[in-house]
Design a protein around this motif. Structure first.
Motif, short mmCIF file in Angstrom:
data_model
loop_
_atom_site.label_atom_id
_atom_site.label_comp_id
_atom_site.label_asym_id
_atom_site.label_seq_id
_atom_site.Cartn_x
_atom_site.Cartn_y
_atom_site.Cartn_z
N ASN A 31 0.82 -1.20 0.00
CA ASN A 31 0.00 0.00 0.00
C ASN A 31 0.86 1.26 0.00
OD1 ASN A 31 -2.48 -1.26 -0.11
ND2 ASN A 31 -2.73 -1.32 2.10
N ASP A 32 1.93 1.25 0.77
CA ASP A 32 2.84 2.40 0.80
C ASP A 32 3.47 2.62 -0.58
OD1 ASP A 32 2.25 2.69 3.47
OD2 ASP A 32 4.19 1.94 4.18
N PHE A 33 3.86 1.52 -1.23
CA PHE A 33 4.47 1.61 -2.55
C PHE A 33 3.47 2.16 -3.57
CE2 PHE A 33 5.42 -0.29 -6.70
CZ PHE A 33 6.69 0.22 -6.91
N LYS A 34 2.26 1.61 -3.57
CA LYS A 34 1.22 2.08 -4.49
C LYS A 34 0.93 3.57 -4.27
CE LYS A 34 -1.22 -2.34 -4.84
NZ LYS A 34 -2.44 -3.06 -4.45
N ARG A 35 0.82 3.94 -2.98
CA ARG A 35 0.54 5.33 -2.64
C ARG A 35 1.64 6.25 -3.16
NH1 ARG A 35 0.27 4.63 2.45
NH2 ARG A 35 -1.92 4.09 2.50
N SER A 36 2.89 5.86 -2.99
CA SER A 36 4.00 6.71 -3.43
C SER A 36 4.03 6.84 -4.95
CB SER A 36 5.34 6.19 -2.91
OG SER A 36 5.72 5.00 -3.55
N LYS A 37 3.70 5.76 -5.67
CA LYS A 37 3.66 5.83 -7.14
C LYS A 37 2.53 6.74 -7.60
CE LYS A 37 7.17 3.50 -8.17
NZ LYS A 37 8.32 4.21 -8.71
N ILE A 38 1.39 6.66 -6.97
CA ILE A 38 0.27 7.52 -7.33
C ILE A 38 0.61 8.98 -7.05
CG2 ILE A 38 -2.12 8.14 -6.77
CD1 ILE A 38 -2.67 5.14 -6.44
N VAL A 39 1.24 9.24 -5.93
CA VAL A 39 1.62 10.62 -5.58
C VAL A 39 2.61 11.17 -6.61
CG1 VAL A 39 2.83 12.03 -3.87
CG2 VAL A 39 1.07 10.42 -3.13
N GLU A 40 3.55 10.33 -7.05
CA GLU A 40 4.49 10.77 -8.10
C GLU A 40 3.74 11.15 -9.38
OE1 GLU A 40 7.50 7.84 -8.92
OE2 GLU A 40 8.19 7.81 -6.84
N LYS A 41 2.77 10.31 -9.77
CA LYS A 41 2.00 10.60 -10.97
C LYS A 41 1.15 11.86 -10.80
CE LYS A 41 1.74 5.90 -12.72
NZ LYS A 41 0.87 4.76 -13.04
N ILE A 42 0.59 12.03 -9.62
CA ILE A 42 -0.20 13.24 -9.34
C ILE A 42 0.68 14.47 -9.50
CG2 ILE A 42 -1.31 14.56 -7.49
CD1 ILE A 42 -2.54 11.91 -6.53
N LYS A 47 2.12 19.28 -12.74
CA LYS A 47 3.09 20.04 -13.54
C LYS A 47 2.60 20.22 -14.97
CE LYS A 47 7.10 18.61 -10.88
NZ LYS A 47 8.30 17.75 -10.83
N ASN A 48 1.94 19.17 -15.49
CA ASN A 48 1.43 19.21 -16.87
C ASN A 48 0.04 19.84 -16.97
OD1 ASN A 48 3.75 17.89 -17.71
ND2 ASN A 48 2.81 15.86 -17.56
N LYS A 49 -0.51 20.22 -15.84
CA LYS A 49 -1.84 20.84 -15.76
C LYS A 49 -2.92 19.96 -16.38
CE LYS A 49 0.24 25.25 -15.53
NZ LYS A 49 0.41 26.57 -15.71
N ASP A 50 -2.81 18.66 -16.11
CA ASP A 50 -3.79 17.68 -16.59
C ASP A 50 -4.81 17.46 -15.48
OD1 ASP A 50 -5.23 15.50 -17.47
OD2 ASP A 50 -3.48 14.46 -18.28
N LEU A 57 -6.65 10.36 -10.27
CA LEU A 57 -5.68 9.74 -9.37
C LEU A 57 -5.89 10.15 -7.90
CD1 LEU A 57 -2.39 9.75 -11.44
CD2 LEU A 57 -3.78 7.81 -10.75
N THR A 58 -6.32 11.38 -7.67
CA THR A 58 -6.58 11.75 -6.28
C THR A 58 -7.75 10.94 -5.72
OG1 THR A 58 -7.91 13.65 -7.01
CG2 THR A 58 -5.62 14.08 -6.37
N GLU A 59 -8.72 10.63 -6.60
CA GLU A 59 -9.84 9.77 -6.18
C GLU A 59 -9.33 8.36 -5.88
OE1 GLU A 59 -13.44 9.62 -4.99
OE2 GLU A 59 -12.60 11.54 -5.53
N LYS A 60 -8.46 7.86 -6.73
CA LYS A 60 -7.89 6.52 -6.53
C LYS A 60 -7.07 6.47 -5.23
CE LYS A 60 -5.21 3.07 -9.06
NZ LYS A 60 -4.50 2.78 -10.32
N LEU A 61 -6.37 7.55 -4.94
CA LEU A 61 -5.53 7.62 -3.73
C LEU A 61 -6.37 7.50 -2.46
CD1 LEU A 61 -2.62 8.06 -2.73
CD2 LEU A 61 -3.07 10.51 -2.79
N LYS A 62 -7.59 8.00 -2.51
CA LYS A 62 -8.47 7.93 -1.34
C LYS A 62 -8.80 6.50 -0.93
CE LYS A 62 -10.90 12.23 -2.39
NZ LYS A 62 -12.21 12.77 -2.77
N PHE A 63 -8.79 5.58 -1.91
CA PHE A 63 -9.24 4.22 -1.62
C PHE A 63 -8.10 3.27 -1.28
CE2 PHE A 63 -12.67 6.08 -4.11
CZ PHE A 63 -13.73 5.81 -3.26
N ILE A 64 -6.87 3.76 -1.26
CA ILE A 64 -5.76 2.92 -0.83
C ILE A 64 -5.67 3.03 0.68
CG2 ILE A 64 -3.27 2.56 -0.90
CD1 ILE A 64 -3.30 3.50 -3.76
#
Length: 65
Positions: A31-42, A47-50, A57-64
């Motif tokens: 879970n920590d690994f998944k969370r850190s990867k999602i945070v990196e993508k966020i 930065k890309n203003k996407d 991804l912020t929604e996905k982060l809530k469910f980890i």
């Protein structure tokens, strides 16, 4: 509450207890690994203003857990 859990764990077979603790540890590490990867993508999407990817991804982060 925590004392009850610890008391119950002490009554479990030591091999089973070790297996359960190892599984809990691995689940937490995953879970920590998944969370850190999602945070990196966020961060990248910010930065890309996407906005859509950021919100997804912020929604996905809530469910980890």
């Amino acid at each position: 509450m925590e004392n009850n859990v610890l008391n119950e764990m002490n009554q479990v077979d030591p091999n089973l207890r070790d297996e359960m603790l190892a599984e809990l540890f691995l689940d937490q590490m995953m879970n920590d690994f998944k969370r850190s990867k999602i945070v990196e993508k966020i961060d990248q999407f910010l930065k890309n203003k996407d906005k859509e990817a950021f919100l997804r991804l912020t929604e996905k982060l809530k469910f980890i857990s």
